[in-house]
Design a protein around this motif. Structure first.
Motif, PDB file in Angstrom:
ATOM      1  N   PHE A   1      -3.783   8.867  -9.264  1.00 31.69           N
ATOM      2  CA  PHE A   1      -3.261   7.726  -8.512  1.00 31.69           C
ATOM      3  C   PHE A   1      -3.577   6.404  -9.199  1.00 31.69           C
ATOM      4  CE2 PHE A   1      -2.561   4.902  -4.885  1.00 31.69           C
ATOM      5  CZ  PHE A   1      -1.385   5.443  -4.385  1.00 31.69           C
ATOM      6  N   SER A   2      -4.690   6.322  -9.878  1.00 30.73           N
ATOM      7  CA  SER A   2      -5.030   5.090 -10.598  1.00 30.73           C
ATOM      8  C   SER A   2      -4.025   4.826 -11.716  1.00 30.73           C
ATOM      9  CB  SER A   2      -6.448   5.172 -11.162  1.00 30.73           C
ATOM     10  OG  SER A   2      -6.553   6.221 -12.105  1.00 30.73           O
ATOM     11  N   SER A   3      -3.448   5.907 -12.267  1.00 25.53           N
ATOM     12  CA  SER A   3      -2.421   5.741 -13.307  1.00 25.53           C
ATOM     13  C   SER A   3      -1.167   5.097 -12.724  1.00 25.53           C
ATOM     14  CB  SER A   3      -2.068   7.103 -13.917  1.00 25.53           C
ATOM     15  OG  SER A   3      -3.191   7.683 -14.549  1.00 25.53           O
ATOM     16  N   ILE A   4      -0.872   5.423 -11.480  1.00 27.20           N
ATOM     17  CA  ILE A   4       0.285   4.809 -10.813  1.00 27.20           C
ATOM     18  C   ILE A   4       0.037   3.313 -10.617  1.00 27.20           C
ATOM     19  CG2 ILE A   4       1.736   4.815  -8.742  1.00 27.20           C
ATOM     20  CD1 ILE A   4       1.026   7.742  -8.346  1.00 27.20           C
ATOM     21  N   ILE A   5      -1.166   2.981 -10.181  1.00 33.09           N
ATOM     22  CA  ILE A   5      -1.507   1.572  -9.936  1.00 33.09           C
ATOM     23  C   ILE A   5      -1.436   0.755 -11.223  1.00 33.09           C
ATOM     24  CG2 ILE A   5      -3.347  -0.003  -9.198  1.00 33.09           C
ATOM     25  CD1 ILE A   5      -4.322   2.176  -7.306  1.00 33.09           C
TER      26      ILE A   5
ATOM     27  N   LYS B   1       3.887  -4.113  -3.534  1.00 38.80           N
ATOM     28  CA  LYS B   1       3.753  -2.674  -3.772  1.00 38.80           C
ATOM     29  C   LYS B   1       2.389  -2.351  -4.358  1.00 38.80           C
ATOM     30  CE  LYS B   1       6.025   1.310  -5.852  1.00 38.80           C
ATOM     31  NZ  LYS B   1       7.172   1.821  -6.648  1.00 38.80           N
ATOM     32  N   LYS B   2       1.927  -3.219  -5.236  1.00 36.82           N
ATOM     33  CA  LYS B   2       0.615  -2.989  -5.845  1.00 36.82           C
ATOM     34  C   LYS B   2      -0.484  -3.058  -4.789  1.00 36.82           C
ATOM     35  CE  LYS B   2      -1.895  -3.842 -10.068  1.00 36.82           C
ATOM     36  NZ  LYS B   2      -1.813  -4.416 -11.422  1.00 36.82           N
ATOM     37  N   ASN B   3      -0.372  -3.975  -3.865  1.00 37.31           N
ATOM     38  CA  ASN B   3      -1.349  -4.061  -2.767  1.00 37.31           C
ATOM     39  C   ASN B   3      -1.332  -2.798  -1.926  1.00 37.31           C
ATOM     40  OD1 ASN B   3      -2.225  -6.616  -3.495  1.00 37.31           O
ATOM     41  ND2 ASN B   3      -0.750  -7.670  -2.168  1.00 37.31           N
ATOM     42  N   SER B   4      -0.121  -2.282  -1.666  1.00 29.26           N
ATOM     43  CA  SER B   4       0.019  -1.050  -0.896  1.00 29.26           C
ATOM     44  C   SER B   4      -0.614   0.120  -1.632  1.00 29.26           C
ATOM     45  CB  SER B   4       1.499  -0.771  -0.634  1.00 29.26           C
ATOM     46  OG  SER B   4       1.669   0.447   0.050  1.00 29.26           O
TER      47      SER B   4
ATOM     48  N   ILE C   1      -4.380   9.430   4.425  1.00 33.78           N
ATOM     49  CA  ILE C   1      -3.893   9.456   3.043  1.00 33.78           C
ATOM     50  C   ILE C   1      -2.479  10.036   2.983  1.00 33.78           C
ATOM     51  CG2 ILE C   1      -4.190  10.536   0.776  1.00 33.78           C
ATOM     52  CD1 ILE C   1      -7.193  10.371   1.238  1.00 33.78           C
ATOM     53  N   MET C   2      -2.265  11.153   3.669  1.00 40.47           N
ATOM     54  CA  MET C   2      -0.954  11.810   3.611  1.00 40.47           C
ATOM     55  C   MET C   2       0.146  10.918   4.196  1.00 40.47           C
ATOM     56  SD  MET C   2      -1.456  14.491   1.922  1.00 40.47           S
ATOM     57  CE  MET C   2       0.128  15.307   2.106  1.00 40.47           C
ATOM     58  N   GLN C   3      -0.197  10.170   5.236  1.00 39.22           N
ATOM     59  CA  GLN C   3       0.794   9.245   5.800  1.00 39.22           C
ATOM     60  C   GLN C   3       1.142   8.145   4.809  1.00 39.22           C
ATOM     61  OE1 GLN C   3       0.110   9.558  10.639  1.00 39.22           O
ATOM     62  NE2 GLN C   3      -0.597   7.768   9.565  1.00 39.22           N
ATOM     63  N   ALA C   4       0.123   7.675   4.088  1.00 41.59           N
ATOM     64  CA  ALA C   4       0.370   6.634   3.080  1.00 41.59           C
ATOM     65  C   ALA C   4       1.214   7.176   1.921  1.00 41.59           C
ATOM     66  CB  ALA C   4      -0.974   6.103   2.549  1.00 41.59           C
ATOM     67  N   LEU C   5       0.933   8.422   1.508  1.00 41.92           N
ATOM     68  CA  LEU C   5       1.672   9.016   0.397  1.00 41.92           C
ATOM     69  C   LEU C   5       3.098   9.373   0.784  1.00 41.92           C
ATOM     70  CD1 LEU C   5      -1.055  11.409  -1.103  1.00 41.92           C
ATOM     71  CD2 LEU C   5      -0.330   9.191  -1.990  1.00 41.92           C
ATOM     72  N   GLU C   6       3.296   9.801   2.025  1.00 46.53           N
ATOM     73  CA  GLU C   6       4.633  10.200   2.482  1.00 46.53           C
ATOM     74  C   GLU C   6       5.583   9.017   2.564  1.00 46.53           C
ATOM     75  OE1 GLU C   6       6.043  12.970   2.950  1.00 46.53           O
ATOM     76  OE2 GLU C   6       4.405  14.419   2.972  1.00 46.53           O
ATOM     77  N   THR C   7       5.050   7.840   2.830  1.00 47.14           N
ATOM     78  CA  THR C   7       5.909   6.657   3.004  1.00 47.14           C
ATOM     79  C   THR C   7       5.958   5.801   1.740  1.00 47.14           C
ATOM     80  OG1 THR C   7       4.014   5.456   3.972  1.00 47.14           O
ATOM     81  CG2 THR C   7       5.520   6.549   5.494  1.00 47.14           C
ATOM     82  N   MET C   8       5.515   6.347   0.636  1.00 52.55           N
ATOM     83  CA  MET C   8       5.434   5.576  -0.608  1.00 52.55           C
ATOM     84  C   MET C   8       6.785   5.587  -1.339  1.00 52.55           C
ATOM     85  SD  MET C   8       2.352   5.709  -3.269  1.00 52.55           S
ATOM     86  CE  MET C   8       1.375   5.240  -1.852  1.00 52.55           C
TER      87      MET C   8
END
Length: 329
Positions: A276-280, A289-292, A322-329
């Motif tokens: 995930f840090s690679s995505i950021i 988006k970066k804040n999210s 976490i899963m809710q955050a990832l699902e809405t990304m």
């Protein structure tokens, strides 16, 4: 004579040039059509992978009665004028009904000739109207929707809804033959495709036996293939890193749920952080988006810390966030 030969040669060369031009035209058209078909297939497979991703994680969550919201909340303004006119209209309707009831009560009182008779008759009319309303409601099969608070701590202690889980898995099972053929057309390894099929057979067998542990393990084994499928159709590292992030979070969830294997769960969460840090680090343009993304990263760090407490209920709360955050990304 030489002029005639030259004339024939010129005609011949002209015909050859025309034929070559036509051939090149058809080759170009065929190439464009093939490229379009290839792009269409990739888009279709991308949707199919998204379908598998969403439904497999959904079933895995249902094993422990965890509900993950899969939509974003947007703010928008409504027309205050229309809202106020609708409220005014609703109010006048209620007042009209109230007036009708009062008039009916007065007429009943006049016919009865006394206040006590009026009350008895009004009570009788009310009971009758209630009975009719209940009967009408039952006949029309009225369904009332309401918002009920959903708490992870309470849900974890409930029995697994195997009927609902069976329905969800059958939905995956029914679409798999079509997805399987599309994967073969894309040239995805037969070994990877068969791996998914075998795991799905294991899921069905485990559900039949109401075996919670092996159902979850087999579902995770199905999900292992998702990043592999995605890598065959896209070179977008962010998408691949997102799938691998989810894979490692789901692995931690499975380890905790089936074996209380907290040490390996923590190691898997650490791997998720790395993906995930690679995505950021690749997001430079969109500040919102970066804040999210950074907020989601904090959630992953929190889950890593929570896992050290060795408390399943608290872990499930962090996992759900976490899963809710990832699902809405």
């Amino acid at each position: 004579m030489k002029k005639e030969i030259g004339k024939y040669i010129a005609i011949f060369l002209g015909i050859v040039c025309i034929m070559l031009a036509i051939a090149l035209f058809y080759i170009k058209i065929s190439s464009v059509n093939a490229q379009t078909a290839d792009n269409d297939l990739k888009e279709k497979i991308e949707e199919e992978i998204s379908f598998l991703d969403s439904n497999i994680t959904d079933v895995m969550n249902k094993i422990n009665n965890i509900t993950v919201i899969k939509y974003k909340v947007y703010k928008r303004k409504i027309n205050d004028k229309n809202s106020s006119s609708q409220s005014s209209s609703g109010g006048s309707s209620e007042e009209s009904q109230g007036g009708s009831q009062s008039q009916s009560g007065q007429e009943g009182g006049q016919e009865g000739g006394s206040s006590s008779q009026s009350q008895e008759q009004g009570s009788s009319n009310q009971s009758s109207s209630q009975g009719q309303a209940e009967s009408q409601t039952q006949n029309n099969s009225t369904t009332v929707s309401e918002l009920v608070p959903d708490t992870t701590l309470e849900n974890n202690n409930q029995e697994t809804d195997w009927k609902e889980i069976s329905y969800s898995v059958e939905k995956i099972y029914s679409t798999w033959p079509t997805i399987n053929l599309d994967f073969q057309k894309q040239g995805i390894s037969t070994e990877i495709i068969n791996s998914f099929s075998l795991s799905m057979d294991g899921v069905i067998q485990s559900i039949k036996n109401k075996d919670k542990k092996n159902t979850l393990i087999n579902l995770f084994n199905m999900y292992i293939n998702i990043p592999k499928y995605a890598s065959s159709i896209t070179s977008d590292n962010n998408k691949l890193n997102l799938y691998n992030t989810k894979l490692n979070i789901l692995n931690a969830y499975t380890l905790v749920s089936t074996d209380d294997n907290w040490n390996n769960a923590i190691a898997s969460i650490t791997s998720a952080k790395s993906y995930f840090s690679s995505i950021i680090s690749s997001e430079n343009s969109n500040e919102d988006k970066k804040n999210s993304l950074q907020k989601t990263y904090v959630l992953i760090e929190d889950l890593e810390r929570i896992a050290q407490i060795n408390d399943k209920d608290i872990f499930y709360m962090g996992y759900k966030n976490i899963m809710q955050a990832l699902e809405t990304m």
